[in-house]
Design a protein around this motif. Structure first.
Motif, PDB file in Angstrom:
ATOM      1  N   SER A 158      -2.084  22.522  -1.072  1.00  0.00           N
ATOM      2  CA  SER A 158      -2.674  21.050  -1.123  1.00  0.00           C
ATOM      3  C   SER A 158      -2.662  20.326   0.038  1.00  0.00           C
ATOM      4  CB  SER A 158      -2.501  20.526  -2.519  1.00  0.00           C
ATOM      5  OG  SER A 158      -2.644  21.248  -3.720  1.00  0.00           O
ATOM      6  N   ILE A 159      -3.233  19.687   0.855  1.00  0.00           N
ATOM      7  CA  ILE A 159      -2.774  18.757   1.896  1.00  0.00           C
ATOM      8  C   ILE A 159      -3.293  17.305   1.441  1.00  0.00           C
ATOM      9  CG2 ILE A 159      -3.384  18.360   4.196  1.00  0.00           C
ATOM     10  CD1 ILE A 159      -3.991  21.505   4.614  1.00  0.00           C
ATOM     11  N   PHE A 160      -2.578  16.516   1.375  1.00  0.00           N
ATOM     12  CA  PHE A 160      -2.925  15.047   1.099  1.00  0.00           C
ATOM     13  C   PHE A 160      -3.112  14.231   2.507  1.00  0.00           C
ATOM     14  CE2 PHE A 160      -1.371  10.597   0.877  1.00  0.00           C
ATOM     15  CZ  PHE A 160      -2.315  10.208  -0.158  1.00  0.00           C
ATOM     16  N   MET A 161      -4.210  13.501   2.530  1.00  0.00           N
ATOM     17  CA  MET A 161      -4.545  12.680   3.713  1.00  0.00           C
ATOM     18  C   MET A 161      -4.199  11.182   3.117  1.00  0.00           C
ATOM     19  SD  MET A 161      -8.094  14.501   4.925  1.00  0.00           S
ATOM     20  CE  MET A 161      -8.605  14.734   3.137  1.00  0.00           C
ATOM     21  N   SER A 162      -3.677  10.444   4.156  1.00  0.00           N
ATOM     22  CA  SER A 162      -3.544   8.968   3.926  1.00  0.00           C
ATOM     23  C   SER A 162      -4.645   8.497   4.585  1.00  0.00           C
ATOM     24  CB  SER A 162      -2.130   8.588   4.723  1.00  0.00           C
ATOM     25  OG  SER A 162      -2.217   8.836   6.057  1.00  0.00           O
ATOM     26  N   PRO A 163      -4.711   7.002   4.633  1.00  0.00           N
ATOM     27  CA  PRO A 163      -6.068   6.349   5.066  1.00  0.00           C
ATOM     28  C   PRO A 163      -5.785   6.329   6.813  1.00  0.00           C
ATOM     29  CG  PRO A 163      -5.188   5.193   3.246  1.00  0.00           C
ATOM     30  CD  PRO A 163      -4.289   6.165   3.589  1.00  0.00           C
TER      31      PRO A 163
END
Length: 218
Positions: A94-99
C-alpha cells in the motif's frame, strides 16, 4: 507540465481568485488587507498547480519488475485475502499519497487489462483498515506472460472526491503509462502473488513509474 484532469479546476480557480482580487481592490481601502488577500490567492493557486503537475517519467520497462503506480510512502506490506477478483491470498503493498504528492496513477506492469471496475463507497481516511473495502475505489488487473495477473486498486481518502480510471478491459497498456488520477489525497494498493520478491520497506518513499516495488527475477 500539468495533468489534463486539472485544467478545468485550474481555470475555474484562476477566474474566481481574479474576481475576488478585483472586488477587494475596488471595495477595500486597507492596503495591507488587499495585499494579504493577493498573497493568499497566489499561494492557493500555486498549491493547485503543484497538485496537478504531471512530470515526465522515463520508465525503465521490464516485465520482471512491478513498479510503484504512484508517488508516495509505503504504509503497508502484508499478506491479505483478496476477495474481489483472485479470491485467494496475496501480498498487498500500500502506497499513501499526501496532497503534495504527484497524483497521477501509472500502470505498474505492461500487458493486457483483464479486469477494470469502479466501486462507489465511503471516504474514510486512506490509512483506515477498512478503506480498501468500503471506500470509493477502482480495481484494475493487468496480465502479461512474466508476472501473470497483477491487481492494483485506487482508493479514495477523506479528501479525495473523485477517482479517474482510464483502464479498459482488453486494452494493451505499457508499463508506466497513464492509468488514471485521484484528486486530493488517497492510496493505491498493489497485490502480487505470495512468494514474490518484495523490494521496498515500510515508510520508504517511492516514485510512480520509476521505483521497483517487487520483481519476478529468477
Amino acid at each position: 507540465m500539468f495533468h489534463k484532469e486539472g485544467y478545468k479546476i485550474m481555470i475555474i480557480t484562476a477566474i474566481i481568485l481574479i474576481a475576488i482580487n478585483i472586488i477587494t481592490y475596488n471595495l477595500i481601502n486597507i492596503y495591507w488587507l488587499k495585499f494579504g488577500i493577493l498573497i493568499l490567492s497566489l499561494l492557493l493557486f500555486i498549491l493547485i498547480l503543484q497538485f496537478f503537475r504531471n512530470p515526465k517519467r522515463n520508465t525503465p520497462k521490464n516485465n520482471e519488475h512491478i513498479l510503484a503506480p504512484v508517488d508516495g510512502k509505503v504504509v503497508a506490506i502484508e499478506e491479505v485475502y483478496e476477495k474481489e477478483y483472485f479470491k485467494d491470498k496475496r501480498i498487498q503493498i500500500s502506497i499513501f499519497m499526501s496532497p503534495i504528492n504527484v497524483h497521477v496513477t501509472r500502470h505498474p506492469v505492461g500487458g493486457t487489462v483483464t479486469y477494470s471496475k469502479y466501486h462507489p463507497g465511503k471516504f474514510l481516511v486512506a490509512w483506515h483498515p477498512k478503506s480498501s473495502e468500503e471506500n470509493e475505489r477502482t480495481t484494475v488487473v493487468v496480465k502479461n506472460e512474466v508476472t501473470g495477473e497483477i491487481l492494483y486498486r485506487q482508493i479514495a481518502g477523506a479528501l479525495a472526491k473523485r477517482i479517474v480510471n482510464y483502464a479498459e478491459v482488453d486494452a494493451v497498456v505499457e508499463q508506466g503509462s497513464d492509468s488514471g488520477f485521484i484528486k486530493f489525497g488517497s492510496r493505491v494498493d498493489v497485490l502480487v502473488p505470495v512468494g514474490t520478491k518484495i523490494q521496498v520497506e515500510l515508510n520508504q518513499k517511492v516514485k510512480g513509474g520509476i521505483s521497483v516495488i517487487a520483481d519476478f527475477e529468477r
